[in-house]
Design a protein around this motif. Sequence first.
Motif, mmCIF file in Angstrom:
data_model
loop_
_atom_site.group_PDB
_atom_site.id
_atom_site.type_symbol
_atom_site.label_atom_id
_atom_site.label_comp_id
_atom_site.label_asym_id
_atom_site.label_seq_id
_atom_site.Cartn_x
_atom_site.Cartn_y
_atom_site.Cartn_z
ATOM 1 N N GLU A 1 0.806 -1.226 0.000
ATOM 2 C CA GLU A 1 0.000 0.000 0.000
ATOM 3 C C GLU A 1 0.844 1.284 0.000
ATOM 4 N N ARG A 2 2.134 1.119 0.222
ATOM 5 C CA ARG A 2 2.991 2.308 0.115
ATOM 6 C C ARG A 2 3.169 2.712 -1.353
ATOM 7 N N TYR A 3 3.037 1.715 -2.233
ATOM 8 C CA TYR A 3 3.295 1.986 -3.656
ATOM 9 C C TYR A 3 2.027 2.005 -4.496
ATOM 10 N N ALA A 4 0.975 1.432 -3.977
ATOM 11 C CA ALA A 4 -0.247 1.362 -4.783
ATOM 12 C C ALA A 4 -1.457 1.627 -3.900
ATOM 13 N N THR A 5 -2.079 2.783 -4.124
ATOM 14 C CA THR A 5 -3.308 3.110 -3.404
ATOM 15 C C THR A 5 -4.351 3.505 -4.450
ATOM 16 N N ASN B 1 -6.017 0.025 -8.766
ATOM 17 C CA ASN B 1 -7.079 -0.270 -7.787
ATOM 18 C C ASN B 1 -7.139 -1.752 -7.410
ATOM 19 N N LYS B 2 -6.029 -2.421 -7.570
ATOM 20 C CA LYS B 2 -5.979 -3.837 -7.172
ATOM 21 C C LYS B 2 -5.250 -3.956 -5.840
ATOM 22 N N SER B 3 -5.691 -4.965 -5.080
ATOM 23 C CA SER B 3 -4.950 -5.287 -3.851
ATOM 24 C C SER B 3 -3.676 -6.020 -4.277
ATOM 25 N N ARG B 4 -2.857 -6.324 -3.303
ATOM 26 C CA ARG B 4 -1.600 -7.018 -3.619
ATOM 27 C C ARG B 4 -1.902 -8.355 -4.279
ATOM 28 N N LYS B 5 -2.854 -9.083 -3.692
ATOM 29 C CA LYS B 5 -3.187 -10.395 -4.249
ATOM 30 C C LYS B 5 -3.797 -10.255 -5.640
ATOM 31 N N GLY B 6 -4.651 -9.232 -5.775
ATOM 32 C CA GLY B 6 -5.273 -8.989 -7.074
ATOM 33 C C GLY B 6 -4.231 -8.684 -8.132
ATOM 34 N N ALA B 7 -3.221 -7.906 -7.749
ATOM 35 C CA ALA B 7 -2.165 -7.547 -8.696
ATOM 36 C C ALA B 7 -1.383 -8.786 -9.122
ATOM 37 N N ILE B 8 -1.121 -9.684 -8.148
ATOM 38 C CA ILE B 8 -0.403 -10.926 -8.485
ATOM 39 C C ILE B 8 -1.221 -11.740 -9.494
#
Lengths: 322, 628
Positions: free
Chosen positions: B585-589, B614-621
């Motif tokens: 969340e430091r790099y993607a909010t 607008n993806k969570s970390r898991k969503g981005a993976i």
Amino acid sequence: MSKDIIRAESVVKILGGNVVLYDASVEIEKGEIFGVIGPSGSGKTTLLRLLIGFFKPEKGDVLLRSTAIKGRQHELYTSVPNNLDVVKNVFGFASQIPSMYMNLTVEENLAYFGHLHGLSIEEINKTGGILLKLMELEDSKETLAKNLSGGMQRRLDLACAIIHKPKILILDEPTADLDPFLRTHIWDIIRKINEQGTTIIVSSHILSDVEQICDRVCIVHKGKTIATDTPENIKKRFIDTEHIRVQTYPGKYKKLKKALSHKTIEEVHEEGQELVITTKNAEKALPHVIKAIAGAKESLTSIAVDRSSLDRVFMQLAEEDQ
Amino acid sequence: MSKLHAIITKEFKLLFRSKSSTLAVLLGPLILVLMVGLVFTNATDQELVIGVTAEYFPNSQEYVQSLEEAFRVVHYEESCEEDVRRSVIVSCVSLTTGTPPRATIYVDPSNVNVVYAVIDQITGQLETQTGTLREGLADNLLTTVSLTRNSIITEQERLTAAHLLFEQQQDRMRTLATDIEGIRVDVQTVSAQELTRAEEDSVGLRGDYQELLGQVLRSYRQNADNTSREAVAFFEDEYETLNDRANQSRAEDVFLSITQSMQSIQEQQSQAATSAQAISEQARQISHAMNVPIQEVNQTAVALQTAGAQLALNITQTDLTRPLEPVIEPVTSQEDDFAFMFPYFIMLIIMFTTLLMASTIIVREKNSSAYFRNFATPTPEWVFVLATYLTTLIVVAAQLVIIALAATLFLSFSLFSLTTLITLLVGITFFTLLGMLIGYSFKGYEGVMLASIAISALLLFVSDLVLPASTIPGAVQTLIQANPLVLAANLLNASIVFGFGLTETAAGIFVLVLYSVIMFALIMIVQRVARIRFFEVASAHEHINRFLGQQDIVSGKELVLGEWNVTSKEHLQQVLSLMTDDEYERYATHSYNLIADWVLDVYKDERLARELRNKSRKGAIEVLQKYS
């Protein structure tokens, strides 16, 4: 007589089954700014963590000059990993990720870490005030850390690292993620800290900055410290050629290459639309290069000289690695 | 001390500056209290809707009426079974004629407990009717017993009278024997003495007679005239005659005759005395022989009296129709079910709150960027452990104060006795340390939540709070005794409900303290391991950088995510899988996304960049996996 304040002697560190550092040795002199450079994964961060005592080496030792420790001057050196309780206050540490509590204010973060270093409230207030001024955070002292900008967070992190006035400040990639303006600001602050007598050990992948600020640098490569010296000496040691980059019009480089044949020129090759001329002395080679371009009926559109730099040393090492 | 104070202060600031944490800490126990309160509030059966179809048979209406008193009854002409399936009603009761009449209850298995409520109601009505019959029969029986008792009393009175009569006759026989004995003695005494005295008296009498005659004769001689002289002469002649006769024979004969008579009498007396003795002896034997019947009569009378008395016990119809009246006396003065559950409820709150809170504090600290810096300070590890423990203790104590005040006001309980406070302290200590151990053992919030809930559930199920201990296999019962939740809850129960003191609860408290000490030792070990793991993850980061960071993009365009220098999409995927959500969340909010920007800048892939936003970390993976 050696002026070192801390030294690592043939340290070996294995982490997760990998030999991260092998036979690494460094000597850092009191009051200097010492740079640790090397490719990603070379063991820079591990070396810094060994110096501060986060890791205990499998072999070798990290020795701290005992004069740096308050009340311990009866022996020459004190082993860092074996005396963590007494040496921790000697070090300040800041990593590439600001290490603070985001839901505490600037002042509260300083006070918290001051307390953990055993400072009294008076000492915290006094040193905190000086640091807030130094870091230009006076107006933001009641702001939550999470609401600070990236540069301000980095400065607060530095302030937290030196709240207890450490003799040695270890900085791991202190300017990562920062724009050039903020990078310069941080380096200025680091220099000011150093001017107050603090020995600074810093790792950074922005080698031009390291080259400018560090008194000496150490290159860590494949887990080993392959060289420790001033930037100038390092460059001389690893880089003995310079590059002259030219672009001409209409750009018939085949003909030009033949015209460039001269004793001062080592090699000529194309890189994209550029012609790269390798020489041991750019100043001596340049007149011949210009003459050759004119003789080949080419018009010079750009010319640049790549002098030796840590970047080139770094790239050379990377190429050797591959 | 200032370090401890600083850490605790920091913990509280962090706790109360996070809205979700504050809500959880403050509202958590209140919500728990509310929920448990609702659970323990008995819902009225009046709220249950049941359907009834009833054919006519004797008392059928009474059964329906009985159901109407207990539930909301919907009457159906035909079967109401279908409405149970459609959940319109919770149960369908069909009363049908037959021998005997039948009550069929249709119910959804999920509402099977309603069956018991309906059965209770029907059997209650049946019980009322059966009771009436029983009481009629009992009345007849009691009347018969009463009449029998009266007869016995009458017969007993008669026997008592006969007994008295016997005793009187026996007394008379004894008197008779005594009298006869007295007569025999008198006769024997009279015999010789009296006869001698009579003889002497007769001799004396003869002398007196002669003396008297002599005096008369002398008088007449002195005072007599001529006429009289003749009379005197006559008297003298007669006197002489009488005297001669007395002297010669007559008197002696009389006396002899008397003596003979007396002897005859004496003999007869002797015979009479002998007879009297015999009679007396017989009277005694009769009197003695009468003892046996008198005794038997007496025993019969006593037996009748006892029988009469037994029949005269205060037996009522209720005594006969309800031979055993169960009386349930709670061992506690509290009558409310919840009162008994209260200590267990408290311990459950402590367990859930401390486990979740302590583990969350530890994980938050571990995931904090400041975790690193704490290691760099000269602060012993145990200070951090102690600070976390004290923070949790203070928060839980504050929650307990709220509950304790409610308990004091509404339940008349007091949590402020020394034993209760010590038990609470030990219980909180154990569960806090357990929560901390969970926190040090897992990296992410999901892990500690799952572990805390799983351990809580395990402790809950291996206890007698869900199932009665008597229904659990023996081996598990042994485990239950060692279960710290049960141990702590029982101690609390003993101190709150039964008012046990420290002496009675000392053994249990000692065991919990022992558990806590073991837990503390484990924490110190696990914490050290966790710290090593923490740095090993850092080294793994470097390793990934070194071996996966292939140069597939132009140098200088790497994506710097903290200590990562991302050099490819595959590398990015690996890095995202290693970092925490907080780091991501430091790099993607929602307002900025450095990762999507980098993808767009370096790969010119607008579609991938758009999907990464607008993806969570898991969503981005997942997105990166899709595009790999």
